[in-house]
Design an enzyme around this catalytic site. Sequence first.
Site, PDB file in Angstrom:
ATOM      1  N   TYR A 137       0.817  -1.205   0.000  1.00  0.00           N
ATOM      2  CA  TYR A 137       0.000   0.000   0.000  1.00  0.00           C
ATOM      3  C   TYR A 137       0.857   1.263   0.000  1.00  0.00           C
ATOM      4  O   TYR A 137       0.431   2.302  -0.508  1.00  0.00           O
ATOM      5  CB  TYR A 137      -0.894   0.047   1.249  1.00  0.00           C
ATOM      6  CG  TYR A 137      -2.188  -0.720   1.152  1.00  0.00           C
ATOM      7  CD1 TYR A 137      -2.208  -2.078   0.866  1.00  0.00           C
ATOM      8  CD2 TYR A 137      -3.402  -0.085   1.384  1.00  0.00           C
ATOM      9  CE1 TYR A 137      -3.397  -2.775   0.810  1.00  0.00           C
ATOM     10  CE2 TYR A 137      -4.603  -0.775   1.331  1.00  0.00           C
ATOM     11  CZ  TYR A 137      -4.589  -2.122   1.037  1.00  0.00           C
ATOM     12  OH  TYR A 137      -5.770  -2.793   0.984  1.00  0.00           O
ATOM     13  N   LYS A 179       3.254 -15.166   2.531  1.00  0.00           N
ATOM     14  CA  LYS A 179       3.453 -15.873   1.265  1.00  0.00           C
ATOM     15  C   LYS A 179       4.953 -16.103   1.132  1.00  0.00           C
ATOM     16  O   LYS A 179       5.605 -15.666   0.174  1.00  0.00           O
ATOM     17  CB  LYS A 179       2.873 -15.031   0.106  1.00  0.00           C
ATOM     18  CG  LYS A 179       2.857 -15.719  -1.245  1.00  0.00           C
ATOM     19  CD  LYS A 179       1.789 -16.786  -1.397  1.00  0.00           C
ATOM     20  CE  LYS A 179       1.909 -17.472  -2.748  1.00  0.00           C
ATOM     21  NZ  LYS A 179       1.009 -18.655  -2.855  1.00  0.00           N
ATOM     22  N   ASP A 212      -2.767 -18.357   0.734  1.00  0.00           N
ATOM     23  CA  ASP A 212      -3.792 -19.054  -0.070  1.00  0.00           C
ATOM     24  C   ASP A 212      -4.452 -20.153   0.757  1.00  0.00           C
ATOM     25  O   ASP A 212      -5.675 -20.304   0.771  1.00  0.00           O
ATOM     26  CB  ASP A 212      -3.203 -19.575  -1.397  1.00  0.00           C
ATOM     27  CG  ASP A 212      -1.840 -20.218  -1.262  1.00  0.00           C
ATOM     28  OD1 ASP A 212      -1.271 -20.206  -0.151  1.00  0.00           O
ATOM     29  OD2 ASP A 212      -1.328 -20.760  -2.267  1.00  0.00           O
ATOM     30  N   ASP A 236      -6.448  -7.052   4.471  1.00  0.00           N
ATOM     31  CA  ASP A 236      -7.600  -6.415   3.821  1.00  0.00           C
ATOM     32  C   ASP A 236      -8.497  -7.487   3.211  1.00  0.00           C
ATOM     33  O   ASP A 236      -9.713  -7.512   3.441  1.00  0.00           O
ATOM     34  CB  ASP A 236      -7.100  -5.455   2.734  1.00  0.00           C
ATOM     35  CG  ASP A 236      -8.241  -4.795   1.979  1.00  0.00           C
ATOM     36  OD1 ASP A 236      -9.202  -4.362   2.641  1.00  0.00           O
ATOM     37  OD2 ASP A 236      -8.176  -4.726   0.743  1.00  0.00           O
ATOM     38  N   ASP A 240     -12.464  -9.200   4.745  1.00  0.00           N
ATOM     39  CA  ASP A 240     -13.755  -9.217   4.038  1.00  0.00           C
ATOM     40  C   ASP A 240     -14.267 -10.654   3.917  1.00  0.00           C
ATOM     41  O   ASP A 240     -15.470 -10.916   4.038  1.00  0.00           O
ATOM     42  CB  ASP A 240     -13.630  -8.619   2.624  1.00  0.00           C
ATOM     43  CG  ASP A 240     -13.934  -7.115   2.580  1.00  0.00           C
ATOM     44  OD1 ASP A 240     -13.507  -6.406   3.505  1.00  0.00           O
ATOM     45  OD2 ASP A 240     -14.594  -6.668   1.622  1.00  0.00           O
TER      46      ASP A 240
HETATM   47  C1  IPM Z   1     -10.397  -1.140   4.173  1.00  0.00           C
HETATM   48  C2  IPM Z   1     -10.510  -0.565   2.773  1.00  0.00           C
HETATM   49  C3  IPM Z   1      -9.301   0.294   2.465  1.00  0.00           C
HETATM   50  C4  IPM Z   1      -8.062  -0.598   2.511  1.00  0.00           C
HETATM   51  C5  IPM Z   1      -9.353   1.051   1.135  1.00  0.00           C
HETATM   52  C6  IPM Z   1     -10.614   1.848   0.978  1.00  0.00           C
HETATM   53  C7  IPM Z   1      -8.165   1.932   0.946  1.00  0.00           C
HETATM   54  O1  IPM Z   1     -10.685  -1.587   1.836  1.00  0.00           O
HETATM   55  O2  IPM Z   1     -10.291  -0.368   5.131  1.00  0.00           O
HETATM   56  O3  IPM Z   1     -10.438  -2.370   4.331  1.00  0.00           O
HETATM   57  O4  IPM Z   1      -7.750  -1.288   1.522  1.00  0.00           O
HETATM   58  O5  IPM Z   1      -7.390  -0.606   3.538  1.00  0.00           O
HETATM   59 MN    MN Z   2     -11.040  -3.537   2.716  1.00  0.00          MN
END
Ligand code: IPM
Ligand code: MN
Length: 359
Positions: A137, A179, A212, A236, A240
């Site tokens: 990032y 990884k 993975d 990240d 999710d």
């Molecule tokens: C999160 C989001 C952010 C990230 C984006 C919006 C920059 O996806 O907070 O998980 O990737 O960190």
């Molecule tokens: Mn995110």
Amino acid sequence: MAHRVVTLPGDGIGPEIMMPTLELLGRLGSFEFEELPFGGASIDLHGTALTEEVLDTCRRADAVLLAAVGGPKWDTTDPGAPRPEQGLLALRSGLGLYANLRPVRPLPALYDASPLRRERIEGTDLLVVRELTGGIYFGEKSRTDERASDVCEYTVAEVERIARTAFGAARAKVSSVDKANVLETSRLWREVVTRVHAREFPHIQLEHLLVDNAAMQLVASPRHFEVILTENMFGDILSDEAAMLTGSIGLLPSASLGDSASRAESASRGRGHAPGTRTPGLFEPVHGSAPDIAGTGVANPLAMFLSAALMLRHGLALESEAAAVESAVDRALAAGLRTPDLGGAAGTAEATRAVLENL
Ligand code: IPM
Ligand code: MN
Ligand code: NAD
């Protein structure tokens, strides 16, 4: 004295979930909220997603509460154009918030809202500890007509401090995800985590998993995990994925802390801190601005409420208020509250009412 909280509603559903959260907090104590433009909203006003003034005001606050940023209006592939997400990265890095905590605790009331079978998720209670200010990032980026690059870089010190956060948060076990079969940064990561473990946390069990495989194990046997320690981008993506164990991304909160932000926790244990010297924590849902449902009144506000709870606990040392919010959310869900993302029909206002009634 009132707690000074900077609020950043941002874009999309951001303002829709921030408003009820301030109402909720207002029931719990005395807060001085300062709302500031951030993300796309700030680009529209000032041409940049995070102004120096906003960053400075955040630095002086007791805590920063953020909803979400981004949206199609500002989506561009032009490397020169401002993006809402740049504001978020600049805020995290500007406040030194390297430790992102994402608790994933599926509620029994929602076991059947998950696409996974109940037997799979029963008893899952895990924490993703995501490194937040390093890795791909924040490495150098380049772009020409013919090629583009994003550098992934980590220093020993960056890995050490996030490893300490993870081991410090664990009761029994840390799963470090990398990884290392491909990436040099992951090989450094694995060495440093192993060393921090041996020297400082030998009583905690440590395992290393390739990312993975970890992505697969997370849905195959989520109970296997207690603390998942990982770098910025893997964290990240995995968080999710982990959200679906709870039934919806609309339920997952997060806390981003720096060194001095964790001093607020020392303060809560009675050691105190010098006023004015500490960096505030940033508290925000894991989800984004959900442009597909913005303006329709159906956004699930629970991830935002639970992020406010993390702010009360980690940012302001108000543990009983934090627990009150969490149990109000639990009870509202147990009593049948379901927003559309959880298969129900309750809108944001109805969900808010249900939680307030249980507070
Ligand atoms: C999160 C989001 C952010 C990230 C984006 C919006 C920059 O996806 O907070 O998980 O990737 O960190
Ligand atoms: Mn995110
Ligand atoms: P998203 O998380 O915004 O949405 C993904 C899906 O989940 C959508 O279908 C959305 O409707 C649903 N969803 C998310 N939050 C919800 C909620 N509270 N209630 C009900 N449904 C919800 O991810 P995306 O669509 O990939 O990204 C949209 C924008 O948000 C992008 O600009 C992205 O960069 C940004 N984003 C911002 C943050 C942040 O501010 N922290 C985090 C992630 C994404």
